[in-house]
Scaffold this active site. Structure first.
Site, PDB file in Angstrom:
ATOM      1  N   CYS A  21       0.862  -1.166   0.000  1.00  0.00           N
ATOM      2  CA  CYS A  21       0.000   0.000   0.000  1.00  0.00           C
ATOM      3  C   CYS A  21       0.907   1.227   0.000  1.00  0.00           C
ATOM      4  O   CYS A  21       2.125   1.116   0.033  1.00  0.00           O
ATOM      5  CB  CYS A  21      -0.879   0.018   1.252  1.00  0.00           C
ATOM      6  SG  CYS A  21      -1.777  -1.512   1.567  1.00  0.00           S
ATOM      7  N   ARG A  22       0.296   2.383  -0.021  1.00  0.00           N
ATOM      8  CA  ARG A  22       1.004   3.655   0.128  1.00  0.00           C
ATOM      9  C   ARG A  22       0.160   4.514   1.057  1.00  0.00           C
ATOM     10  O   ARG A  22      -1.066   4.458   1.009  1.00  0.00           O
ATOM     11  CB  ARG A  22       1.146   4.394  -1.209  1.00  0.00           C
ATOM     12  CG  ARG A  22       1.782   3.619  -2.350  1.00  0.00           C
ATOM     13  CD  ARG A  22       3.298   3.639  -2.328  1.00  0.00           C
ATOM     14  NE  ARG A  22       3.852   2.711  -1.375  1.00  0.00           N
ATOM     15  CZ  ARG A  22       5.159   2.654  -1.065  1.00  0.00           C
ATOM     16  NH1 ARG A  22       6.021   3.498  -1.619  1.00  0.00           N
ATOM     17  NH2 ARG A  22       5.593   1.788  -0.189  1.00  0.00           N
TER      18      ARG A  22
END
Lengths: 277, 277, 277, 277
Positions: C2-3
């Site tokens: 994810c970010r």
């Protein structure tokens, strides 16, 4: 903008087309190699001919790669003609009515590419749709409007001629509004009996399109490939970009041409837009 | 077909409007008492004026009653002008672009009712939209097209006049296509400063619409009602059906009339469609 | 996997964080440069502290890049503490209850990384959650379970200690099940006053994490950058990968460390998992 | 809380079950007559046995009444065993992993009713699930956990016994937590060969459940009803509330009983929860 796949042949489980091959269409939704966009995550759709008079259609606004309904349906639906499309929106909203394939009666339609400067020409093109058909337009894409123009101009009687007339009309309309290269397209359409595929762009540099080599030739070349034993001699795939890794399995559809897949002899012809008189 | 609520007054937390009252709008999404449909579960939307030049808008295709994002946003957004709408589709798809309130620049618009036999008149009405505005139409509802007709006919300068002209045009178009009672509506629109509300139908039996009694009068009547202490003297609600259970809190908007809510004196006037010349 | 992005400072319009920078978080949803996955399209979420006792949260299962509600909310919400997260699922379903940031009371939590071989350890970890908290777990991710373990182990009183204990427990549990490197993580958590950020992995090669250089230093270096005039001296961003293109604007959070952002002096400390006794 | 339908018999187009009858299951999603809730709009699901080893399943978080994919799939899928379920959430989130029918291997499961005070007993019940099965639980409903308890307690070998043991366990657990009437249920489960249906509640006032009268009897009674000519002698429906308007077509399943539908003789037996020893 998008990626698509059209299959015609012996009945096949849809997951054999969408999930099993290396670099399958579902893989391409995350990582397309030849597409204008590497990610095609703005919804997807499948269409197939099976039970019932009309084709079945399933549309979703989720990305294809993680969609559980798609995976489940693909594992439980078998059909002799299958369309599948993954979308990278060129601006219009991500909603089911903007997902391909579009359906009208027995006909399916899907498109990769765009009508350039669509907001400039949308109204004029909408006016050109048969007033009887106009209220059936449900979404807001250039692709669906293109389908209704083709229907207006005779798709059900003469698919290649109708698409040539529709593209001629779109190019003429675009030119009138100062659009340099109005049309960019690969298109597939079917009535459940035959599948027509088109590759064309006003600038002569069209999106990629490939068709599979004759199954008998492939079988001779790869006697150990199990999928080639599964399908009938006349089975054929048309795809935005090659699946799998068999050398010699794919042939590029030439620029400005159309083809038809059907029982017996396939056919490949030049595509020439016909301007409205 | 739908239910809506428009608030103008001192800044209020949206959940005070949507969740706290008995028979709140969110309750009405499951169990409307006065609506044409008891269930209004085909998506919803809210609009509000706060941070930024344009109003904020949130649309969803889920039913309102169980939507966690709506509940969460309503608990964290405060605004002096709030629109909320729950939808019962009269046929067009459930998609965000078909959810009210519609937004154009500073303007919000929401509608309960329908343009009758819409498929018969849709093309003619679409042609009547200003070609500059035409490409901005994103959905497929009668309500959004009605908004763009009103914008075409001067909504931003003269809201009551523009709506009268739009309804006149719709009625004339419907009559031309043999529709007996082309228009059924309650409408709210705002530029963030004032809120206009309309109640009208071609047959003279319009969907229900109510406005709240002056807050000072209510406060005198109910000195112990806490919500009445929260809001300013000039706060006002217009709703499809009454919220809460205060006797005397609601007045019916008369048939064929429009009103405006603004600082200072509100105003209530007869609504007279103006046929195109 | 994810970010994410965490902001603390003077109140800022969320779109300044999510859309305006080059290589913004929304850009990263399509094209991450440093992430384990280039596409983070399996839902997203934002959390912010503003009106109300608890933080506001908005979750969606759509990809962030084309989500109209996110764009609209980001343009109309202003807050001094903002969390945003884009998800690439490591297996669990794409549903709102699996979207970050997770919320419990005043606390937000988001995570990039994974608990390895989660199916092996899920049951044991679920049993370690305080039985009072257990029924509040709504989704099926490792990240949410990790949050509830940290809450169980004292997050609200001693965030760094609680996270060290939770990671110690996860590592001990993983080891017991034969998992070589049980934990991979960057984490942000906040109570609305302070923001804590963590970077750690069992194998010592953690996902990327950066914090912004002091605004005063940046202003001196870039006197003409307008965004630097907008925000207060103490504003700070922590991000999975750098935004924008200012040289020297970003510092890598060291391996195995945690930091806190608050009014006054920030703090950066080594992170040491504490095994259960 | 919910409504469901289970069909077993000669292969039938799903729309014949879901859309064609008066007061069909899709009608019941908007207007249930006998349900605890009149609206069942919190998602739906269908399951069917056809192509492939496992049943096909399609889940959606949209209300059934306007779902275009459901309508389209129902018109193009034909199967000898069909499950369909419309949901009215008793609190857990509206997400696909909470939609019935749940699927495990060849088995489908759907439930109307609830485990009362579920938050009190959820953890204890989760601990009772076979640790091998535990990680496969994907959603957060009482119904899915009930399914996994039944699987743990032998559903695949002895469905009636396993459900009796699962209910015994749930009742014992509830009692231990002070829940007066822990269980309320109608349940259907199938392995594709037979369909088992259950009606039971701790308080002895269970949700409604009906099974169709023998087709031969109905045919004799209604020689002109076309649907009765379509289906085989042994076709049978079990439904939460009667469809259609044929007098004598439906029989109530007695309180505290279970039945099995299969080729040859159906069977109806008393249902007796078995407390854990």
């Amino acid at each position: 903008m998008c990626r698509w796949l059209a299959y015609s042949g012996s009945p096949i489980l849809i997951e054999e087309l969408l999930y099993k091959p290396k670099h399958s269409l579902v893989d391409q939704s995350l990582h397309s190699k030849l597409g204008a966009e590497t990610t095609n995550g703005d919804g997807f759709g499948i269409g197939w001919y099976g039970v019932g008079e009309t084709p079945g259609v399933f549309h979703s606004i989720e990305p294809a790669w993680n969609d559980r309904n798609l995976r489940n349906l693909a594992a439980h639906l078998e059909a002799p003609v299958v369309f599948a499309h993954i979308r990278a929106s060129s601006g219009s909203p991500v909603q089911e009515t903007n997902c391909h394939p579009f359906c009208h009666g027995r006909w399916l339609w899907m498109h990769n590419g765009l009508i350039r400067d669509f907001t400039k020409v949308k109204r004029d093109l909408a006016l050109a749709v048969d007033p009887e058909l106009y209220p059936e337009i449900e979404g807001s894409t250039d692709s669906e409007l293109f389908f209704y123009l083709a229907l207006t101009l005779g798709l059900e009687d003469d698919p290649p001629g109708a698409v040539e007339r529709a593209v001629g009309l779109i190019e003429a309309t675009g030119k009138r509004h100062g659009v340099e290269h109005p049309m960019q397209m690969t298109v597939a359409t079917s009535d459940g009996e035959q599948v027509w595929a088109f590759r064309y762009s006003s600038e002569g540099r069209s999106r990629s399109l490939f068709y599979s080599t004759d199954v008998r030739t492939l079988r001779a070349q790869y006697p150990d490939a199990p999928v080639l034993q599964l399908v009938s001699d006349e089975s054929r795939l048309v795809v935005s970009e090659p699946l799998g890794d068999l050398q010699g399995a794919w042939n590029e559809v030439p620029e400005s041409s159309w083809g038809v897949i059907r029982e017996g002899q396939d056919d490949l012809q030049p595509f020439k837009p016909r301007a409205p008189s």
